[in-house]
Write a protein that holds these residues in place. Structure first.
Motif, short mmCIF file in Angstrom:
data_model
loop_
_atom_site.label_atom_id
_atom_site.label_comp_id
_atom_site.label_asym_id
_atom_site.label_seq_id
_atom_site.Cartn_x
_atom_site.Cartn_y
_atom_site.Cartn_z
N ILE A 165 0.81 -1.22 0.00
CA ILE A 165 0.00 0.00 0.00
C ILE A 165 0.84 1.28 0.00
O ILE A 165 0.58 2.17 -0.80
N PRO A 166 1.88 1.41 0.82
CA PRO A 166 2.70 2.64 0.73
C PRO A 166 3.34 2.80 -0.66
O PRO A 166 3.45 3.91 -1.19
N TRP A 167 3.76 1.69 -1.25
CA TRP A 167 4.35 1.70 -2.60
C TRP A 167 3.32 2.18 -3.62
O TRP A 167 3.62 3.02 -4.47
N LEU A 168 2.10 1.68 -3.52
CA LEU A 168 1.03 2.10 -4.44
C LEU A 168 0.67 3.57 -4.23
O LEU A 168 0.39 4.28 -5.21
N CYS A 169 0.65 4.02 -2.99
CA CYS A 169 0.37 5.44 -2.71
C CYS A 169 1.43 6.33 -3.36
O CYS A 169 1.11 7.38 -3.93
N ASP A 201 0.89 9.19 -6.30
CA ASP A 201 1.39 10.57 -6.24
C ASP A 201 2.20 10.93 -7.48
O ASP A 201 2.10 12.04 -8.00
N ILE A 202 2.99 9.98 -7.98
CA ILE A 202 3.77 10.21 -9.20
C ILE A 202 2.83 10.40 -10.39
O ILE A 202 2.99 11.34 -11.19
N LEU A 203 1.84 9.52 -10.51
CA LEU A 203 0.87 9.64 -11.61
C LEU A 203 0.12 10.96 -11.53
O LEU A 203 -0.06 11.65 -12.53
N LEU A 204 -0.33 11.30 -10.34
CA LEU A 204 -1.10 12.53 -10.15
C LEU A 204 -0.28 13.76 -10.54
O LEU A 204 -0.77 14.65 -11.23
N ARG A 205 0.97 13.80 -10.14
CA ARG A 205 1.85 14.92 -10.47
C ARG A 205 1.99 15.06 -11.99
O ARG A 205 1.84 16.15 -12.54
N ASP A 206 2.26 13.96 -12.66
CA ASP A 206 2.45 14.02 -14.11
C ASP A 206 1.16 14.36 -14.84
O ASP A 206 1.16 15.20 -15.75
N PRO A 260 -10.04 14.92 -2.60
CA PRO A 260 -9.80 13.67 -3.32
C PRO A 260 -9.15 14.00 -4.66
O PRO A 260 -9.61 14.89 -5.37
N ALA A 261 -8.07 13.33 -4.94
CA ALA A 261 -7.34 13.59 -6.18
C ALA A 261 -7.30 12.30 -6.98
O ALA A 261 -6.63 11.35 -6.59
N GLU A 262 -8.07 12.24 -8.06
CA GLU A 262 -8.17 11.03 -8.84
C GLU A 262 -7.34 11.12 -10.11
O GLU A 262 -7.15 12.19 -10.67
N VAL A 263 -6.88 9.96 -10.52
CA VAL A 263 -6.17 9.81 -11.78
C VAL A 263 -7.07 8.98 -12.68
O VAL A 263 -7.61 7.96 -12.25
N LYS A 264 -7.27 9.43 -13.92
CA LYS A 264 -8.03 8.63 -14.88
C LYS A 264 -7.13 7.48 -15.30
O LYS A 264 -6.01 7.70 -15.74
#
Length: 161
Positions: free
Chosen positions: A35-39, A43-48, A90-94
Motif C-alpha cells: 500500500i505505501p508503494w502504491l500510494c 502521487d507520481i501519476l497525479l503529479r504528471d 480527493p485527487a483522482e487519476v483517470k
C-alpha cells in the motif's frame, strides 16, 4: 515502452528496499508492504497527469483495492498511507487498466528467462493466488499475452484513441 509523448514508469523501480529484500528471499508481499508503494505511485501519476503529461505505468496491481489506490491514493484503500494529502481533496487519476492475461505456464516460462530481477519465479504462484482480475465497472481492457507484442500494442493504442 510508451508511445511518443508519453512518460513510462516501471512500478518495480519504486519498490522500497525492504520490499525488494523480502521478495529476493522468496517471501510474498502483503497489503502492508504494497500500500505505501502504491500510494507513492499514485502521487507520481497525479503529479504528471496534473501537468498534462500522459503516462504509462507497468504495475502488477493485483487486487481491485490496489487499482483503486492508483486512482484515488490513500482514499482508495482500506489502510491509510503514511503521507496525508495537504489539500485533503480527493485527487483522482483517470486510469485505463491493461490486463495482460495468460496461463501460469506461459508466464512462468517467461519469468524463467528473465535475468537480474529481484522477484524470483517461485513467487509467481503467490501472485496468481492474490490476483483479482479487473471487472466492470473498472475501466479496463483484457489482452492475452499469447498475442505478439505488435498486436498487444496495436490493441492498447486503438483503445486510447
Amino acid at each position: 515502452m510508451a508511445a511518443p509523448g508519453w512518460k513510462f514508469y516501471d512500478a518495480d523501480d519504486y519498490h522500497p528496499e525492504e520490499n525488494r529484500m523480502k521478495m529476493e528471499k522468496g517471501i510474498p508481499l502483503n497489503d502492508q508492504d504494497r500500500i505505501p508503494w502504491l500510494c507513492n505511485l499514485h502521487d507520481i501519476l497525479l503529479r504528471d497527469v496534473a501537468s498534462g503529461q500522459h503516462v504509462v505505468l507497468a504495475c502488477s496491481a493485483l487486487k481491485k483495492v490496489y487499482r483503486d489506490i492508483l486512482i484515488r491514493g490513500k482514499d482508495g484503500g482500506p489502510l491509510k498511507c503514511e503521507q496525508m494529502r495537504k489539500d485533503k481533496q480527493p485527487a483522482e487519476v483517470k486510469l485505463l487498466v491493461v490486463y495482460l492475461s495468460g496461463s501460469f505456464e506461459v508466464i512462468s516460462g517467461r519469468l524463467l528467462k528473465r535475468k537480474g530481477h529481484f522477484m524470483p519465479p517461485e513467487l509467481l504462484q503467490s501472485q496468481f493466488d492474490t490476483l483479482e482480475p479487473p471487472s466492470d465497472p473498472e475501466n479496463f481492457i483484457q489482452i492475452n499475452v499469447d498475442k505478439n507484442l505488435s498486436e498487444i500494442i496495436a490493441t492498447i493504442m486503438g483503445t486510447l484513441r
